[in-house]
Design a protein around this motif. Structure first.
Motif, PDB file in Angstrom:
ATOM      1  N   SER A   5       0.843  -1.085   0.168  1.00 14.67           N
ATOM      2  CA  SER A   5       0.015  -0.157   0.105  1.00 14.67           C
ATOM      3  C   SER A   5       0.736   1.079   0.086  1.00 14.67           C
ATOM      4  CB  SER A   5      -0.856   0.087   1.246  1.00 14.67           C
ATOM      5  OG  SER A   5      -1.553  -1.209   1.641  1.00 14.67           O
ATOM      6  N   GLN A   6       2.107   1.208   0.566  1.00  9.52           N
ATOM      7  CA  GLN A   6       2.895   2.440   0.728  1.00  9.52           C
ATOM      8  C   GLN A   6       3.550   2.823  -0.700  1.00  9.52           C
ATOM      9  OE1 GLN A   6       5.781   2.780   3.937  1.00  9.52           O
ATOM     10  NE2 GLN A   6       4.603   0.900   4.652  1.00  9.52           N
ATOM     11  N   PHE A   7       3.631   1.656  -1.504  1.00  9.08           N
ATOM     12  CA  PHE A   7       4.292   1.846  -2.802  1.00  9.08           C
ATOM     13  C   PHE A   7       3.197   2.414  -3.566  1.00  9.08           C
ATOM     14  CE2 PHE A   7       7.581  -1.908  -2.305  1.00  9.08           C
ATOM     15  CZ  PHE A   7       8.758  -0.859  -2.452  1.00  9.08           C
ATOM     16  N   ARG A   8       1.879   1.878  -3.501  1.00 10.09           N
ATOM     17  CA  ARG A   8       0.816   2.321  -4.259  1.00 10.09           C
ATOM     18  C   ARG A   8       0.383   3.578  -3.993  1.00 10.09           C
ATOM     19  NH1 ARG A   8      -1.316  -2.319  -6.908  1.00 10.09           N
ATOM     20  NH2 ARG A   8      -1.444  -4.125  -5.744  1.00 10.09           N
ATOM     21  N   ARG A  23       1.928   7.681 -12.398  1.00  7.84           N
ATOM     22  CA  ARG A  23       1.087   6.568 -11.828  1.00  7.84           C
ATOM     23  C   ARG A  23       2.236   5.661 -11.417  1.00  7.84           C
ATOM     24  NH1 ARG A  23      -1.715   2.396 -15.633  1.00  7.84           N
ATOM     25  NH2 ARG A  23       0.158   2.745 -16.792  1.00  7.84           N
ATOM     26  N   VAL A  24       1.930   4.784 -10.092  1.00 11.33           N
ATOM     27  CA  VAL A  24       2.831   3.966  -9.639  1.00 11.33           C
ATOM     28  C   VAL A  24       2.036   2.843  -9.504  1.00 11.33           C
ATOM     29  CG1 VAL A  24       3.974   3.302  -7.689  1.00 11.33           C
ATOM     30  CG2 VAL A  24       4.080   5.467  -8.200  1.00 11.33           C
ATOM     31  N   VAL A  25       2.739   1.609 -10.382  1.00 11.09           N
ATOM     32  CA  VAL A  25       1.895   0.506 -10.620  1.00 11.09           C
ATOM     33  C   VAL A  25       2.801  -0.627  -9.667  1.00 11.09           C
ATOM     34  CG1 VAL A  25       0.892  -1.226 -12.348  1.00 11.09           C
ATOM     35  CG2 VAL A  25       1.165   1.165 -12.676  1.00 11.09           C
ATOM     36  N   TYR A  26       2.065  -1.256  -8.900  1.00 10.53           N
ATOM     37  CA  TYR A  26       2.995  -2.412  -8.113  1.00 10.53           C
ATOM     38  C   TYR A  26       2.272  -3.636  -8.494  1.00 10.53           C
ATOM     39  CZ  TYR A  26       4.052  -5.129  -4.023  1.00 10.53           C
ATOM     40  OH  TYR A  26       4.555  -6.188  -3.406  1.00 10.53           O
ATOM     41  N   PHE A  27       3.344  -4.657  -8.530  1.00 11.80           N
ATOM     42  CA  PHE A  27       3.227  -6.109  -8.766  1.00 11.80           C
ATOM     43  C   PHE A  27       3.904  -6.924  -7.722  1.00 11.80           C
ATOM     44  CE2 PHE A  27       3.450  -4.088 -12.965  1.00 11.80           C
ATOM     45  CZ  PHE A  27       2.709  -4.604 -13.601  1.00 11.80           C
ATOM     46  N   LEU A 169      12.814   4.407  -2.528  1.00 14.02           N
ATOM     47  CA  LEU A 169      11.925   4.632  -3.787  1.00 14.02           C
ATOM     48  C   LEU A 169      11.569   6.080  -4.016  1.00 14.02           C
ATOM     49  CD1 LEU A 169      11.193   3.580  -6.656  1.00 14.02           C
ATOM     50  CD2 LEU A 169       8.865   2.735  -5.539  1.00 14.02           C
ATOM     51  N   ARG A 170      11.166   6.550  -2.732  1.00 17.23           N
ATOM     52  CA  ARG A 170      10.465   7.887  -2.970  1.00 17.23           C
ATOM     53  C   ARG A 170      11.799   8.965  -3.059  1.00 17.23           C
ATOM     54  NH1 ARG A 170       5.493   9.078  -0.503  1.00 17.23           N
ATOM     55  NH2 ARG A 170       6.286  11.091   0.053  1.00 17.23           N
ATOM     56  N   ASP A 171      12.934   8.742  -2.459  1.00 18.88           N
ATOM     57  CA  ASP A 171      14.010   9.516  -2.801  1.00 18.88           C
ATOM     58  C   ASP A 171      14.611   9.366  -4.060  1.00 18.88           C
ATOM     59  OD1 ASP A 171      13.739  10.203  -0.322  1.00 18.88           O
ATOM     60  OD2 ASP A 171      15.438   9.035   0.423  1.00 18.88           O
ATOM     61  N   VAL A 172      14.552   8.124  -4.576  1.00 19.63           N
ATOM     62  CA  VAL A 172      15.526   7.886  -5.762  1.00 19.63           C
ATOM     63  C   VAL A 172      14.466   8.720  -6.979  1.00 19.63           C
ATOM     64  CG1 VAL A 172      16.070   6.312  -8.039  1.00 19.63           C
ATOM     65  CG2 VAL A 172      16.652   5.797  -5.524  1.00 19.63           C
ATOM     66  N   LEU A 173      13.081   8.513  -6.992  1.00 19.64           N
ATOM     67  CA  LEU A 173      12.395   9.123  -7.776  1.00 19.64           C
ATOM     68  C   LEU A 173      12.432  10.597  -7.789  1.00 19.64           C
ATOM     69  CD1 LEU A 173       9.077   6.704  -7.473  1.00 19.64           C
ATOM     70  CD2 LEU A 173      11.001   6.552  -9.204  1.00 19.64           C
ATOM     71  N   THR A 174      12.305  11.269  -6.637  1.00 20.19           N
ATOM     72  CA  THR A 174      12.581  12.624  -6.576  1.00 20.19           C
ATOM     73  C   THR A 174      13.756  13.067  -7.300  1.00 20.19           C
ATOM     74  OG1 THR A 174      11.288  12.364  -4.376  1.00 20.19           O
ATOM     75  CG2 THR A 174      12.432  14.670  -4.829  1.00 20.19           C
ATOM     76  N   HIS A 175      14.913  12.518  -6.742  1.00 22.55           N
ATOM     77  CA  HIS A 175      16.176  12.968  -7.392  1.00 22.55           C
ATOM     78  C   HIS A 175      16.083  12.760  -9.020  1.00 22.55           C
ATOM     79  CE1 HIS A 175      18.405  13.931  -3.937  1.00 22.55           C
ATOM     80  NE2 HIS A 175      17.728  13.021  -3.367  1.00 22.55           N
TER      81      HIS A 175
END
Ligand code: BTN
Length: 255
Positions: A5-8, A23-27, A169-175
């Motif tokens: 849920s946190q990824f989503r 959009r963040v799609v989690y599998f 993941l949040r940090d990498v995406l932001t950078h």
């Protein structure tokens, strides 16, 4: 909240990004998040999987993607692919830098304590670009297959701490978003220069496919310009070995 849920729950609004995380799609499981991005991705979408059954590495290798231990994700982008490999390596380095001392090994592996903890695979199909990033996060040494025992590490093996995969993941995406914006604003040269400095290879003696020489420069395409006894050679990909460095010296390339 569960990790899933946190990824989503990651959104552009929550990150403050402009492009990445549309959009963040989690599998729980997928073959390869790069394939998802190439087949279904729209600009800025992120595909993240707990487990990949056919994770791809560079040069046709498979990428070992243990369930629940790493961050296996791909950012789908449209437009120009040039510079994205540099941007991705710099984004991972920046995301890790507060808690350890990551280095970029030419061309785009991220190492900690000379162990590879991150690989990057940028692929393009028609107008779809997949920026695939694999980070070994909470693996124990015994979680790696024997053949990776000496070269690979995880953030856990190298820092002794467990890392929160969602926060990372949040940090990498932001950078990454910041650098994608720079590239779209015509700042390829500054991104490439930052990456080339981070590779820290100019002036070093290396061996590449039987040729030994000193790295004179990294050129506009990110290739090594090698001064050898028989003249100048351009190294675009393949294995190189740094001969006068103290760190373990095998580098891969192929993007
Ligand atoms: C390398 O060989 O160093 C590149 C490895 C890239 C692995 C990542 S994991 C997420 C994404 N999906 C894939 O199939 N590969 C990339």
């Amino acid at each position: 909240m569960s990790t899933e849920s946190q990824f989503r729950a990651i959104t552009r609004e929550s990150l403050g990004t402009q492009i990445v995380a549309a959009r963040v799609v989690y599998f729980e499981e997928t073959a390869s998040t790069n394939t998802c991005a190439l087949e279904q991705g729209r600009d800025g979408d992120v595909f993240v999987a707990d487990r990949q059954t056919a994770g791809r590495g560079r040069q046709g290798r498979t990428w070992h993607s243990a369930p629940g231990l790493g961050l296996w994700f791909t950012v789908a982008l449209k437009g120009e692919a040039e510079g994205l490999v540099f941007a991705a390596a710099l984004a991972v380095r920046a995301a890790l830098a507060g808690r350890c001392a990551p280095t970029i090994k030419w061309p785009n592996d991220v190492l900690v304590n000379a162990k590879k903890i991150c690989g990057i695979l940028v692929e393009q199909r028609n107008d779809a670009i997949a920026v695939g990033i694999g980070i070994n996060v909470n693996h124990l040494r015994s979680d790696f297959p024997n053949e990776l025992e000496h070269s690979a590490g995880s953030l856990f093996t190298e820092t002794g701490e467990e890392w929160d995969r969602v926060a990372l993941l949040r940090d990498v995406l932001t950078h990454l978003d910041r650098r994608v914006i720079l590239l779209r604003n015509g700042q390829l040269e500054s991104v490439r220069n930052e990456w080339a400095r981070a590779c820290d290879i100019v002036g070093k003696r290396i061996e590449s496919e039987g040729h030994t020489g000193v790295v004179a420069a990294i050129d506009e395409a990110g290739a090594i310009v090698l001064d050898t006894a028989n003249g100048s050679r351009r190294v675009i990909s393949g294995h190189i070995t740094v001969l006068d460095d103290t760190s373990p010296a095998t580098h891969d390339s192929g993007d």
